[in-house]
Scaffold this motif. Structure first.
Motif, PDB file in Angstrom:
ATOM      1  N   THR A 100       0.827  -1.209   0.000  1.00 10.34           N
ATOM      2  CA  THR A 100       0.000   0.000   0.000  1.00 10.34           C
ATOM      3  C   THR A 100       0.865   1.265   0.000  1.00 10.34           C
ATOM      4  O   THR A 100       0.640   2.169  -0.803  1.00 10.34           O
ATOM      5  CB  THR A 100      -0.927   0.025   1.238  1.00 10.34           C
ATOM      6  N   VAL A 101       1.854   1.291   0.904  1.00 15.53           N
ATOM      7  CA  VAL A 101       2.681   2.498   1.017  1.00 15.53           C
ATOM      8  C   VAL A 101       3.491   2.719  -0.262  1.00 15.53           C
ATOM      9  O   VAL A 101       3.530   3.826  -0.814  1.00 15.53           O
ATOM     10  CB  VAL A 101       3.624   2.399   2.238  1.00 15.53           C
ATOM     11  N   ILE A 102       4.119   1.654  -0.761  1.00 19.30           N
ATOM     12  CA  ILE A 102       4.984   1.808  -1.925  1.00 19.30           C
ATOM     13  C   ILE A 102       4.188   2.179  -3.168  1.00 19.30           C
ATOM     14  O   ILE A 102       4.584   3.031  -3.956  1.00 19.30           O
ATOM     15  CB  ILE A 102       5.779   0.502  -2.182  1.00 19.30           C
ATOM     16  N   ARG A 103       3.017   1.543  -3.326  1.00 25.71           N
ATOM     17  CA  ARG A 103       2.248   1.840  -4.532  1.00 25.71           C
ATOM     18  C   ARG A 103       1.498   3.161  -4.404  1.00 25.71           C
ATOM     19  O   ARG A 103       1.020   3.706  -5.392  1.00 25.71           O
ATOM     20  CB  ARG A 103       1.264   0.703  -4.825  1.00 25.71           C
ATOM     21  N   GLY A 104       1.396   3.665  -3.172  1.00 21.98           N
ATOM     22  CA  GLY A 104       0.622   4.885  -2.969  1.00 21.98           C
ATOM     23  C   GLY A 104       1.451   6.153  -2.893  1.00 21.98           C
ATOM     24  O   GLY A 104       0.916   7.232  -2.691  1.00 21.98           O
ATOM     25  N   THR A 105       2.786   6.014  -3.050  1.00 20.91           N
ATOM     26  CA  THR A 105       3.620   7.222  -3.001  1.00 20.91           C
ATOM     27  C   THR A 105       4.485   7.281  -4.251  1.00 20.91           C
ATOM     28  O   THR A 105       4.835   6.244  -4.817  1.00 20.91           O
ATOM     29  CB  THR A 105       4.543   7.215  -1.766  1.00 20.91           C
ATOM     30  N   LEU A 132      12.659   7.715  -3.550  1.00 22.92           N
ATOM     31  CA  LEU A 132      14.106   7.786  -3.766  1.00 22.92           C
ATOM     32  C   LEU A 132      14.725   8.869  -2.888  1.00 22.92           C
ATOM     33  O   LEU A 132      15.796   8.668  -2.306  1.00 22.92           O
ATOM     34  CB  LEU A 132      14.411   8.071  -5.236  1.00 22.92           C
ATOM     35  N   PHE A 133      14.043  10.004  -2.788  1.00 23.11           N
ATOM     36  CA  PHE A 133      14.554  11.078  -1.929  1.00 23.11           C
ATOM     37  C   PHE A 133      14.593  10.640  -0.473  1.00 23.11           C
ATOM     38  O   PHE A 133      15.537  10.941   0.251  1.00 23.11           O
ATOM     39  CB  PHE A 133      13.670  12.337  -2.074  1.00 23.11           C
ATOM     40  N   ILE A 134      13.560   9.909  -0.039  1.00 28.87           N
ATOM     41  CA  ILE A 134      13.530   9.441   1.354  1.00 28.87           C
ATOM     42  C   ILE A 134      14.689   8.470   1.609  1.00 28.87           C
ATOM     43  O   ILE A 134      15.396   8.577   2.603  1.00 28.87           O
ATOM     44  CB  ILE A 134      12.171   8.784   1.668  1.00 28.87           C
ATOM     45  N   TRP A 135      14.901   7.541   0.662  1.00 29.45           N
ATOM     46  CA  TRP A 135      16.038   6.612   0.815  1.00 29.45           C
ATOM     47  C   TRP A 135      17.355   7.391   0.917  1.00 29.45           C
ATOM     48  O   TRP A 135      18.204   7.103   1.747  1.00 29.45           O
ATOM     49  CB  TRP A 135      16.133   5.646  -0.375  1.00 29.45           C
ATOM     50  N   THR A 136      17.501   8.419   0.049  1.00 28.38           N
ATOM     51  CA  THR A 136      18.780   9.121  -0.035  1.00 28.38           C
ATOM     52  C   THR A 136      19.015  10.066   1.142  1.00 28.38           C
ATOM     53  O   THR A 136      20.084  10.058   1.737  1.00 28.38           O
ATOM     54  CB  THR A 136      18.825   9.969  -1.316  1.00 28.38           C
ATOM     55  N   PHE A 137      18.006  10.886   1.455  1.00 26.04           N
ATOM     56  CA  PHE A 137      18.246  11.966   2.409  1.00 26.04           C
ATOM     57  C   PHE A 137      17.789  11.635   3.823  1.00 26.04           C
ATOM     58  O   PHE A 137      18.202  12.286   4.774  1.00 26.04           O
ATOM     59  CB  PHE A 137      17.559  13.254   1.933  1.00 26.04           C
ATOM     60  N   VAL A 138      16.892  10.626   3.964  1.00 22.06           N
ATOM     61  CA  VAL A 138      16.383  10.321   5.303  1.00 22.06           C
ATOM     62  C   VAL A 138      16.994   9.031   5.836  1.00 22.06           C
ATOM     63  O   VAL A 138      17.467   8.972   6.962  1.00 22.06           O
ATOM     64  CB  VAL A 138      14.838  10.219   5.281  1.00 22.06           C
ATOM     65  N   ILE A 139      17.007   8.016   4.998  1.00 14.84           N
ATOM     66  CA  ILE A 139      17.426   6.707   5.514  1.00 14.84           C
ATOM     67  C   ILE A 139      18.941   6.501   5.388  1.00 14.84           C
ATOM     68  O   ILE A 139      19.596   6.047   6.319  1.00 14.84           O
ATOM     69  CB  ILE A 139      16.642   5.581   4.797  1.00 14.84           C
ATOM     70  N   PHE A 140      19.503   6.817   4.226  1.00 15.85           N
ATOM     71  CA  PHE A 140      20.958   6.647   4.048  1.00 15.85           C
ATOM     72  C   PHE A 140      21.636   7.980   3.725  1.00 15.85           C
ATOM     73  O   PHE A 140      22.243   8.122   2.658  1.00 15.85           O
ATOM     74  CB  PHE A 140      21.255   5.657   2.911  1.00 15.85           C
ATOM     75  N   PRO A 141      21.560   8.978   4.618  1.00 20.25           N
ATOM     76  CA  PRO A 141      22.111  10.297   4.259  1.00 20.25           C
ATOM     77  C   PRO A 141      23.631  10.292   4.100  1.00 20.25           C
ATOM     78  O   PRO A 141      24.182  11.134   3.393  1.00 20.25           O
ATOM     79  CB  PRO A 141      21.678  11.191   5.427  1.00 20.25           C
ATOM     80  N   SER A 142      24.304   9.315   4.727  1.00 25.65           N
ATOM     81  CA  SER A 142      25.768   9.355   4.649  1.00 25.65           C
ATOM     82  C   SER A 142      26.311   8.423   3.574  1.00 25.65           C
ATOM     83  O   SER A 142      27.519   8.312   3.405  1.00 25.65           O
ATOM     84  CB  SER A 142      26.361   9.008   6.006  1.00 25.65           C
ATOM     85  N   GLN A 143      25.427   7.748   2.860  1.00 30.25           N
ATOM     86  CA  GLN A 143      25.895   6.834   1.815  1.00 30.25           C
ATOM     87  C   GLN A 143      26.307   7.629   0.586  1.00 30.25           C
ATOM     88  O   GLN A 143      25.499   8.329  -0.012  1.00 30.25           O
ATOM     89  CB  GLN A 143      24.773   5.838   1.487  1.00 30.25           C
ATOM     90  N   ARG A 144      27.585   7.473   0.198  1.00 27.76           N
ATOM     91  CA  ARG A 144      28.080   8.258  -0.944  1.00 27.76           C
ATOM     92  C   ARG A 144      27.727   7.607  -2.272  1.00 27.76           C
ATOM     93  O   ARG A 144      27.614   8.276  -3.287  1.00 27.76           O
ATOM     94  CB  ARG A 144      29.601   8.430  -0.853  1.00 27.76           C
ATOM     95  N   GLY A 193      14.450  -1.334  -6.336  1.00 25.81           N
ATOM     96  CA  GLY A 193      14.108  -2.732  -6.052  1.00 25.81           C
ATOM     97  C   GLY A 193      12.914  -2.819  -5.121  1.00 25.81           C
ATOM     98  O   GLY A 193      11.973  -3.579  -5.377  1.00 25.81           O
ATOM     99  N   VAL A 194      12.932  -2.042  -4.059  1.00 26.82           N
ATOM    100  CA  VAL A 194      11.824  -2.068  -3.100  1.00 26.82           C
ATOM    101  C   VAL A 194      10.542  -1.605  -3.778  1.00 26.82           C
ATOM    102  O   VAL A 194       9.471  -2.180  -3.589  1.00 26.82           O
ATOM    103  CB  VAL A 194      12.152  -1.179  -1.878  1.00 26.82           C
ATOM    104  N   ASN A 195      10.667  -0.593  -4.626  1.00 26.21           N
ATOM    105  CA  ASN A 195       9.494  -0.099  -5.342  1.00 26.21           C
ATOM    106  C   ASN A 195       8.939  -1.167  -6.277  1.00 26.21           C
ATOM    107  O   ASN A 195       7.748  -1.473  -6.270  1.00 26.21           O
ATOM    108  CB  ASN A 195       9.876   1.151  -6.141  1.00 26.21           C
ATOM    109  N   SER A 196       9.826  -1.757  -7.059  1.00 23.78           N
ATOM    110  CA  SER A 196       9.364  -2.726  -8.043  1.00 23.78           C
ATOM    111  C   SER A 196       8.793  -3.968  -7.367  1.00 23.78           C
ATOM    112  O   SER A 196       7.850  -4.583  -7.869  1.00 23.78           O
ATOM    113  CB  SER A 196      10.528  -3.044  -8.982  1.00 23.78           C
ATOM    114  N   GLY A 197       9.353  -4.325  -6.192  1.00 21.94           N
ATOM    115  CA  GLY A 197       8.833  -5.486  -5.448  1.00 21.94           C
ATOM    116  C   GLY A 197       7.344  -5.386  -5.178  1.00 21.94           C
ATOM    117  O   GLY A 197       6.616  -6.370  -5.294  1.00 21.94           O
ATOM    118  N   ALA A 198       6.884  -4.191  -4.842  1.00 20.67           N
ATOM    119  CA  ALA A 198       5.471  -4.027  -4.517  1.00 20.67           C
ATOM    120  C   ALA A 198       4.590  -4.282  -5.742  1.00 20.67           C
ATOM    121  O   ALA A 198       3.545  -4.914  -5.643  1.00 20.67           O
ATOM    122  CB  ALA A 198       5.214  -2.630  -3.981  1.00 20.67           C
TER     123      ALA A 198
END
Lengths: 240, 243
Positions: B85-90, B96-108, B119-124
């Protein structure tokens, strides 16, 4: 062998089986007849828990199979079932259809299962179809294979759910012949059918179901010659 | 006529040269295409695995016998439902922004983040495709398998999933195409895929048209080739029906 106590089954508000108690003895050939919607298929499907009863208990060889703790897969391995629409697996060859369950459940090694399949196919005259796929076969052939597939598990009882109802009339005979032979060998059988001739010839006991009840039962000669209830009389008048 | 063509080439030629040839820039496009394809394939594999798990959990939950519901399966099913529901509804870009700036902000390594996000998006989506495929297989098939004493997972593995595969394939192909194009969103988080290189080159040469039209043509060619391959595979699978 199978003891049914106060079995009830409802789908939502609709009561299909109403407090049925019955016992099936080893070696018996019980034939169940009745109008459509009478609950006879549901009764049969409750015996191996394809339908979950909403009330009552079923005991198979001393094990109460309606107990939620029972490993139902192990019970089903001892109960063969044949369906109206055959339900062969279209993605496998006939040989694979027959050997899949014995091999996966650890009953046999692949070679042994292959040998069993070969022997069983010879018995029903279809040994040349081992490498064919189900959709290359006629209805009668498919149903004979379906019987063989169930037999490969060496079941103690065979359940037949209207095995000839989906067949062209000319193919009914070949399937009934296989079932008759099975009966002669002493297999315990429960058969839901509209084939009155089969009921008369093979059945050791005939049950008449209507409205979720077993209305009447008797040995076949008496059953067909002297029906007692009005309901059965009118049913037999229509079908015979 | 000819003169006007020469004039046009005079005009466009240097732009094409700057966009694709100068400083071996064509290599960057190919590099971007490589990353794009990598993103697509890995995200799809990830998505299919995730989707298969979700689909099996959800249909296992739905097929339980009444009165024998497994509480663990109930919780898993609820989690799966929230996930789809969440993935298909957003929107994908928001994810992608949430993954980059909220969840993995220090990942270069932004491509790595894009792998996860896509991958997570397509899984849904794949989960729903597979669930539909599983449901399209006749109930009698699973009844036959279970009546022989096979357990739920063997019945799925040998009987239901192989039959569902044929029904799933066209939609899975569409998902591949969608995902392939959606990888361009990775540009927004700094993932160095095709669009990233095209816009970088556009910025450097002050001329966006040739690189953008160029990558559009590249996307289109890949989709055309893939559609053709997909049609071929489907025809082959159908042939096995007519055995």
């Amino acid at each position: 062998m199978i003891d049914v106590k106060n079995l009830s089954k409802s789908f939502g508000d609709h009561l299909v089986l109403d407090n049925i108690s019955e016992h099936i003895f080893p070696g018996e050939k019980v034939v169940i007849i009745g109008p459509s919607g009478s609950g006879k298929s549901t009764f049969l499907r409750c015996l191996n828990l394809l339908e979950t009863p909403t009330g009552g208990s079923i005991t198979f060889q001393g094990t109460e199979i309606t107990d939620p703790k029972v490993k139902i897969d192990q019970i089903r391995q001892q109960m063969g079932m044949v369906f109206q629409h055959f339900n062969l697996f279209p993605n496998m060859t006939i040989r694979k259809n027959i050997t899949l369950a014995p091999v996966r459940t650890g009953l046999m090694k692949q070679e042994e299962a292959d040998q069993t399949a070969k022997t069983l196919l010879q018995r029903v005259g279809l040994e040349d179809k081992a490498e064919a796929y189900p959709n290359q076969l006629s209805g009668g052939q498919k149903q004979r294979i379906a019987i063989v597939r169930a037999l490969a598990m060496k079941p103690k009882v065979m359940l037949f759910d209207e095995p000839t109802s989906a067949l062209d009339p000319e193919m009914v005979g070949e399937v009934l012949d296989v079932m008759k032979e099975l009966a002669r060998e002493g297999m315990t059988m429960v058969v839901v059918t509209h084939e009155m001739g089969f009921a008369r010839e093979v059945g050791s006991r005939v049950l008449f179901m209507d409205g979720g009840h077993i209305i009447e039962q008797n040995e076949p000669v008496e059953f067909f010659a002297h029906p007692k209830s009005e309901r059965l009389k009118s049913f037999l008048e229509k079908v015979l | 006529m000819f003169q006007s063509f020469v004039n046009w080439m005079d005009l466009i030629g240097p732009r094409l040269y700057r966009a694709f040839i100068e400083g071996d820039r064509w290599k960057l496009y190919l590099q971007g295409l490589g990353t794009t394809l990598e993103l697509t394939v890995i995200a799809l594999i990830f998505g299919v695995l995730l989707g298969l798990i979700v689909a099996v959990v959800r249909s296992a939950h739905d097929q339980q016998r009444i009165g024998r519901r497994n509480p663990v399966l109930g919780i898993l099913n609820a989690l799966c439902q929230i996930y789809t529901t969440v993935i298909r509804g957003t929107p994908m870009l928001v994810q992608l922004f949430i993954w980059t700036f909220v969840i993995f902000p220090s990942q270069r390594n932004k491509v790595l983040v894009a792998f996860i996000g896509l991958g997570v998006n397509s899984g849904a989506y794949v989960a729903e495709i597979i669930r539909g495929g599983l449901m399209s297989v006749d109930a009698g098939q699973s009844e036959a398998g279970r009546s022989l004493g096979l357990n739920y997972f063997d019945t799925m593995r040998f009987i239901i999933i192989p039959q569902a595969f044929k029904a799933i394939l066209p939609s899975l192909g569409n998902e591949f195409i969608t995902l392939f194009k959606d990888t361009s969103l990775a540009q927004a988080i700094g993932g160095a895929e095709m669009l990233y290189y095209a816009s970088t080159i556009g910025g450097r040469t002050f001329d966006y048209m040739p690189p953008l039209l160029g990558i559009a043509a590249m996307y289109l060619s890949v989709v055309i080739v893939f559609t053709w391959l997909q049609g071929k595979l489907e025809r082959r699978l159908r042939e096995s029906d007519r055995r």
